[in-house]
Structures are given as structure tokens and as C-alpha cells.
Design an enzyme around this catalytic site. Structure first.
Site, PDB file in Angstrom:
ATOM      1  N   GLU A  37       0.878  -1.169   0.000  1.00 11.25           N
ATOM      2  CA  GLU A  37       0.000   0.000   0.000  1.00 11.25           C
ATOM      3  C   GLU A  37       0.919   1.224   0.000  1.00 11.25           C
ATOM      4  O   GLU A  37       1.844   1.299   0.816  1.00 11.25           O
ATOM      5  CB  GLU A  37      -0.867   0.029   1.269  1.00 11.25           C
ATOM      6  CG  GLU A  37      -1.818   1.215   1.250  1.00 11.25           C
ATOM      7  CD  GLU A  37      -2.547   1.448   2.578  1.00 11.25           C
ATOM      8  OE1 GLU A  37      -2.158   0.863   3.596  1.00 11.25           O
ATOM      9  OE2 GLU A  37      -3.509   2.242   2.567  1.00 11.25           O
ATOM     10  N   ARG A 275       6.207 -12.350   9.398  1.00 11.62           N
ATOM     11  CA  ARG A 275       6.945 -11.148   9.061  1.00 11.62           C
ATOM     12  C   ARG A 275       8.259 -11.115   9.836  1.00 11.62           C
ATOM     13  O   ARG A 275       8.458 -11.827  10.803  1.00 11.62           O
ATOM     14  CB  ARG A 275       6.117  -9.902   9.350  1.00 11.62           C
ATOM     15  CG  ARG A 275       5.636  -9.792  10.764  1.00 11.62           C
ATOM     16  CD  ARG A 275       5.093  -8.392  11.087  1.00 11.62           C
ATOM     17  NE  ARG A 275       4.730  -7.644   9.913  1.00 11.62           N
ATOM     18  CZ  ARG A 275       3.578  -7.006   9.736  1.00 11.62           C
ATOM     19  NH1 ARG A 275       2.672  -7.039  10.680  1.00 11.62           N
ATOM     20  NH2 ARG A 275       3.324  -6.338   8.645  1.00 11.62           N
ATOM     21  N   LYS A 285       5.137   0.227  10.277  1.00 11.79           N
ATOM     22  CA  LYS A 285       5.003   1.527   9.628  1.00 11.79           C
ATOM     23  C   LYS A 285       4.586   2.586  10.643  1.00 11.79           C
ATOM     24  O   LYS A 285       5.024   3.729  10.581  1.00 11.79           O
ATOM     25  CB  LYS A 285       3.928   1.449   8.542  1.00 11.79           C
ATOM     26  CG  LYS A 285       4.433   0.944   7.208  1.00 11.79           C
ATOM     27  CD  LYS A 285       3.321   1.041   6.171  1.00 11.79           C
ATOM     28  CE  LYS A 285       3.722   0.325   4.882  1.00 11.79           C
ATOM     29  NZ  LYS A 285       2.604   0.261   3.933  1.00 11.79           N
TER      30      LYS A 285
END
Length: 575
Positions: A37, A275, A285
Site C-alpha cells: 500500500e 513477518r 510503519k
RNA sequence: UACCCGGUGGUGUAAUAGGUAACACAUGGGCUUUUGGUGCCCAUAUUCCAGGUUCGAGUCCUGGCCGGGUAGCCA
């Protein structure tokens, strides 16, 4: 298991791909995708995903799409699109004609895709579900929607709008699109099961009303698809075979499958992996954004941050990052990789590929008393002992030099091999020198050393075969270039930055000494005009990279990583 | 306390029909060295627990324990 066994050592994702190829599940095709994104900068965790997706495509003769999952105009920006394209490309991956997608008004081609290019198609699919009685327009507020959803342990209840007729739903949905209703006043929801134990299946929202300007579609749309609805469609339209995502989407897989099954369209397999977590840093983020916005770091490309742009500016090579991603493997459980492994991969690559130069970070003046005044010699220095093809260069030598302050001790402890009063050492590629005198100022601070040299040891070898315990790097005073050098340490003092005292968060563990700026360093003249981002080894010190802020007036270097330092370790254990 | 996923040296991974638990990083030691770098050698240390199946279990079964994820009109 034999080393020459070509089927050996597949991680679980590759094992699935290999098996699918064997059974011809997808007609011999392998199509993966990396779907960021565009709402932030890429970091080393993304690199893991990028190397997985692009790597699998490369290894199995498939292709990998770079696709922007740009379904939320409120958070996404063209700036992020640009940085992501740059970073993926810098990491060494290709997706066909990557320049096509750079113009936000043009549809992507080649291997660059945008979810926003499918908005019309998605809308049509939604209409299809409405017509099939599998989706409905719901007028519940956000708050009511939450209440009707139930909780982790209690089932939800049907929305009062759940039984609207197909025609009414069709009409309402079309009017949603036309912009007749205010933001958040209505949603389109899938009609599944409000009592489903998986909350994602309790009539998930497919579209929300959002009168927001999209960075690519402008004001064309005022309804935007939710992730669960959009993502599978994006994969399906692009004929993805293996849709690889992170673990938190595991609970979403039943919904991913449900949408594609109900539509009866191409149905990729979603595979989830863990992850990446790294010691001494943060990866989300949200946390990176906070570091940037609250000024704890200088920006997204601050060399202390684990962003790709930060690592690049720090001096990391794409090859080192790729090797790291290869070594950490892929799995289905959370783990935290020791930052030392990343640094190992870094040194391994830089050792092989970085030209050596001499630079003095904390200069101490040395005068060679018996060296002729005004004389200058050009001595041969090896550019890279790991790579004979790198050749040699000339470095100037004369009567006054700089050496590293920490390479001299007036009262050397045991195991200190370097210069001390009366002791002989080698100046790299130059001569053996012996310390004759120490000059101090009124405060007792050492300001200068006087040495004598042995002319017979030119180049660094003694014809009589005598040995010295150490070799020092140096820079000729007259020819030295001034430089600023920025030394970096871990951004956090704790392996796990989230391990903070009660009531505090990860920022409590910020390392106050993560950046040290040395402004009067001396570097050898061959560094004049060094290009931004070029990498060097400063002999005996570490690897350094020219910062983009460098200029003709001021050379600026970032320390990428130190050399392994046995002496530092001895000192530490002696304390 | 619902559902889903997962537990192998200090760390990250391997062991692919049940068959000697291996590799890398880290740590410690040694050799080599015109970088206390590199390279080479050695050492330390591992299957969450309890039962079961089996000649044999990291792998299969049962139960437990522990960890992670999930209640955005974010992705």
C-alpha cells in the site's frame, strides 16, 4: 541430503510452488506479486517479502507483479509510490517496463499494476454478488455495525437491512456510487453468517462511502473497496497463482476464498508467512512514522532507520540485503532475527567489493623527525586485497602525518600492540616508525608525537626481517582532505524496543548515542570528488558511504558498519 | 474466556516416505596475516511437557503447557 540434490532445501512456500508445478495445478505458470500500500516507505521487512515473491518467480521461471494496493485514498500518496518503485528496483528486481506506471494518470502496463485500475471491474463483480443475493446495502452506522458484529466470544446479530430485495440493493448501491449519500452513511456488505466463529465472515463490509480525492483516480469514485473484497479480485484479475502475505491475514483466508468461489473466477492460493523482526529496531510503519514525525530521526531515509532508503543511505548494498533475506528463511511462526546476521551479510559483501582507503577519524599529528623537510613520496597502496583486479593507487607521504588518536597510548596496557613511547610500528604501505617523543599542552593533553623512521623499510617490509606487532593507517597532513564522518549505533538500547517501563513505550528505549558526528576527520586525497552513495572501507575502521549531503566544500561520510574488532572486544573484557 | 495458527542450540533455519538432530550467526579458543580485517581450524550448546504407536519419533496419535493473530467503514 546431498548438496547436489537440486530438490533440496525448499522453504514451505517454495515447497508448495514446486508441488503445484509437479502436479500442473496452474498449467505450469508461477505468478506472484508484491502488493504494497503506498502509504509509507518500504523497510527491511518488506525486503523479505520482495525477495520471497520476486525470488520465487525468478527461481521457478515465473513472473512477479509489483502492484500498488491503493484502495484507501486517505492515506496514500504518489510520493510513496515513487519511493517504493525506486526501492524495489534498487534491491535488484525487475517487473518489466517499470517506467510506464510512473505517470499517475496513465494505466500501468508491463509488470506494474495498480488496484485502482480495477475499480470498475470490482464494482461490476459487486453488482454480480448483489444480484446473486450475496451482498446487500446496509444503513447501520459504524458504531451499530460494531455492536451487531458481536465479540470474540459471542455471535453477532443480523443487520435489520440484511433482507432488502435485490432490486433495492442494486438501486442503493448504484446511488452510493453516484455520490447521493454522505460519507459512512451506508456500506455494501457480503451476506455470509453473523454467527460465524471467524469475525471476518460476519457480513464483512465490501465498500464504504468516502468522498476523497484518490492520487490516481481523482474524484471519479466516492466508494472505495475494502481490503478483503479488493485483494482477491486484484490477484484474480492478474491471474496470480500464489498470493503470499503475512500471518495476520491467515484469519482472512476463508473470506478471500469465499469471494472468489462465489464469483467463480480465477482463484489463487493464499499462503501466509511470518513477518520479519530484527533486534534493536522497530519495523512497523506506525512506529517508523512516529520516529519520523516526532523528529527522533532525520527522516524516512535516516541511516539509523531500517527503511530501504535508510539502509541505502547508510551504505548497505542490495546484494547484502538479498543475501540476508535468503539466510533468514521463511516460516509460519514469529521470530526475531539478530541484527548481527544482517551485519554479517553486509560485511561479507562489502569486504569483497569495497575499495580500501585510509582515513583518520580522530587525528593525532605525527612528525617524522628524520624525514627530509619538503619531501613527498608517492607510495603504492593496494585497492582491495580480496580483488587483485582492483589494482593499486598512489598515496602521498611526507614529514607530517595524522594517525588515529586511539592508536597511541603513553602507558600501554597488556595486549595493546600499537604505538607507544619507544615502540616501533608499521605505517601501512609506508615505513616502520618509532615513537621518540610525546608533546603535550598545559592540560596534559597529547597534541603531537615525534617519531623516527627507518628508510630501509619503504613499502612496509624490513630487509632484516624484523617484525612489528601492528600496522597503523595514516594520512599525510599536507595532502589530507577534511571530512565530516557520521558514526551510527543501534537506534535502541534494548534488543526489544517494546520492552519499556510501565506507562512508557518504545521511544523510552531510544539510544541517545545512536549518532555521533565527527567534523574534523582527515581522509586521503584519492577521495576527492567521491560520488554520493559510493562505498569504501576505511582501513582498520569499517565501511563508509558517501552521504548525499556531501559537496565540493565538505565531504560527508556515513559509517555503514565497523570492521569486526577484536581489540575492542579485548578492551571490553578487560574492564 | 471463542476461533485460527504455531513451538528444534543464545539467535535464525535444516532434517521432504518414521532411520546418526545438521548449517549459519553469535560466543570462546587457536593458526595465518603489511587491516587486531579477511581466510582456516577447534569448542560450547538443541527437538515445550506427559503419555501412546513403533525395532526406532523432531516427524504419527492423545492430552496438557506456552506463544502469536483476530472484535477498522485500515491494509
Amino acid at each position: 541430503m546431498h548438496a547436489n540434490d537440486s530438490t533440496a532445501k525448499f522453504d514451505f512456500v517454495r515447497a508448495i510452488v514446486a508441488e503445484d508445478l509437479k502436479t500442473d495445478k496452474w498449467g505450469g505458470r508461477v505468478v506472484t506479486r508484491f502488493p504494497p500500500e503506498p502509504n509509507g516507505y518500504l523497510h527491511i521487512g518488506h525486503a523479505k517479502s520482495i525477495c520471497l515473491n520476486f525470488g520465487i518467480a525468478a527461481e521457478f521461471a515465473g513472473i512477479c507483479h509489483l502492484r500498488f494496493d491503493d484502495t484507501n485514498p486517505e492515506k496514500e500518496e504518489q510520493e510513496y509510490v515513487n519511493s517504493i518503485i525506486e526501492d524495489v528496483h534498487w534491491l535488484g528486481w525487475d517487473w518489466g517496463d517499470q517506467t510506464e506506471g510512473l505517470d499517475p494518470t496513465e494505466p500501468a502496463s508491463g509488470g506494474l499494476y495498480y488496484a485502482s485500475d480495477y475499480f470498475e471491474q470490482m464494482y461490476e463483480y459487486a453488482v454480480q454478488l448483489v444480484k446473486a443475493g450475496k451482498a446487500y446495502v446496509c444503513d447501520l452506522t459504524a458504531e451499530q455495525t460494531r455492536q451487531y458484529r458481536g465479540t470474540l466470544t459471542e455471535p453477532g446479530e443480523d443487520s435489520p437491512y440484511r433482507s432488502r430485495s435485490v432490486n433495492e440493493n442494486l438501486d442503493l448501491f448504484e446511488r452510493m456510487r453516484r455520490g447521493e449519500f454522505p460519507d459512512a452513511s451506508r456500506t455494501l456488505r457480503a451476506k455470509i453468517d453473523m454467527t460465524h466463529p471467524n469475525l471476518n465472515m460476519r457480513d464483512p463490509i465490501m465498500y464504504r462511502i468516502l468522498h476523497a480525492e484518490h492520487h490516481r483516480t481523482g474524484d471519479k469514485w466516492c466508494i472505495y473497496p475494502m481490503y478483503d473484497w479488493a485483494h482477491g479480485l486484484e490477484d484474480s484479475v492478474e491471474k496470480i497463482t500464489h498470493s503470499i502475505c503475512t500471518l495476520e491475514f491467515e484469519n482472512h483466508r476463508p473470506l478471500y476464498d469465499w469471494f472468489l468461489d462465489e464469483l467463480g473466477i480465477h482463484h489463487p492460493q493464499q499462503i501466509e508467512f511470518a513477518r520479519l523482526n530484527l533486534t534493536y529496531t522497530v519495523m512497523s510503519k506506525r512506529k517508523l512514522l512516529r520516529l519520523v514525525e516526532q523528529g527522533h530521526v532525520g527522516g524516512w531515509d535516516d541511516p539509523r532507520t531500517p527503511t530501504i532508503s535508510g539502509l541505502r543511505r547508510r551504505g548497505y548494498s542490495p546484494a547484502a540485503i538479498r543475501e540476508f533475506c535468503k539466510r533468514i528463511g521463511v516460516n509460519k511462526f514469529n521470530s526475531t532475527v539478530d541484527i548481527a546476521l544482517l551485519e554479517h551479510c553486509l560485511r561479507e559483501d562489502l569486504n569483497k567489493n569495497s575499495p580500501r582507503v585510509m582515513a583518520v577519524l580522530r587525528p593525532l599529528k605525527v612528525v617524522i623527525d628524520n624525514y627530509p623537510e619538503g619531501q613527498v613520496e608517492e607510495l603504492d597502496a593496494v585497492n582491495n586485497p580480496e580483488d587483485p583486479a582492483a589494482g593499486t593507487r598512489k598515496v602521498p607521504f611526507s614529514r607530517e602525518l595524522y594517525i588515529e588518536r586511539e592508536d597511541f597510548m603513553e602507558e600501554p596496557p597488556k595486549k595493546f600492540y600499537r604505538l607507544a613511547p619507544g615502540r616501533e610500528v608499521r605505517l601501512r604501505y609506508a615505513y616502520f616508525v618509532t615513537c621518540a617523543d610525546v608533546v603535550k599542552d598545559q592540560n596534559g593533553q597529547i597534541v603531537e608525537l615525534h617519531c623516527t623512521y627507518d628508510p630501509a623499510t619503504r613499502g612496509g617490509d624490513a630487509p632484516d626481517g624484523r617484525k612489528v606487532k601492528s600496522t597503523l593507517h595514516w594520512v599525510c597532513a599536507e595532502h589530507a582532505l577534511e571530512a565530516e564522518v557520521r558514526l551510527y549505533d543501534n537506534l535502541f538500547t534494548k534488543e526489544n524496543p517494546d520492552d519499556a517501563p510501565e506507562g512508557e513505550d518504545f521511544t523510552a528505549n531510544l539510544n541517545p548515542n545512536s549518532l555521533e558526528i565527527l567534523s574534523s576527520c582527515k581522509v586521503e586525497p584519492s577521495l576527492a570528488g567521491a560520488e554520493p552513495l559510493s562505498r569504501y572501507q576505511f582501513e582498520r575502521l569499517g565501511y563508509f558511504c558517501v552521504d548525499p549531503e556531501t559537496s565540493d566544500e565538505k565531504l560527508v561520510f556515513n559509517r555503514t558498519v565497523t570492521l569486526r574488532d577484536t581489540w575492542a572486544r579485548i578492551q571490553k573484557s578487560q574492564r
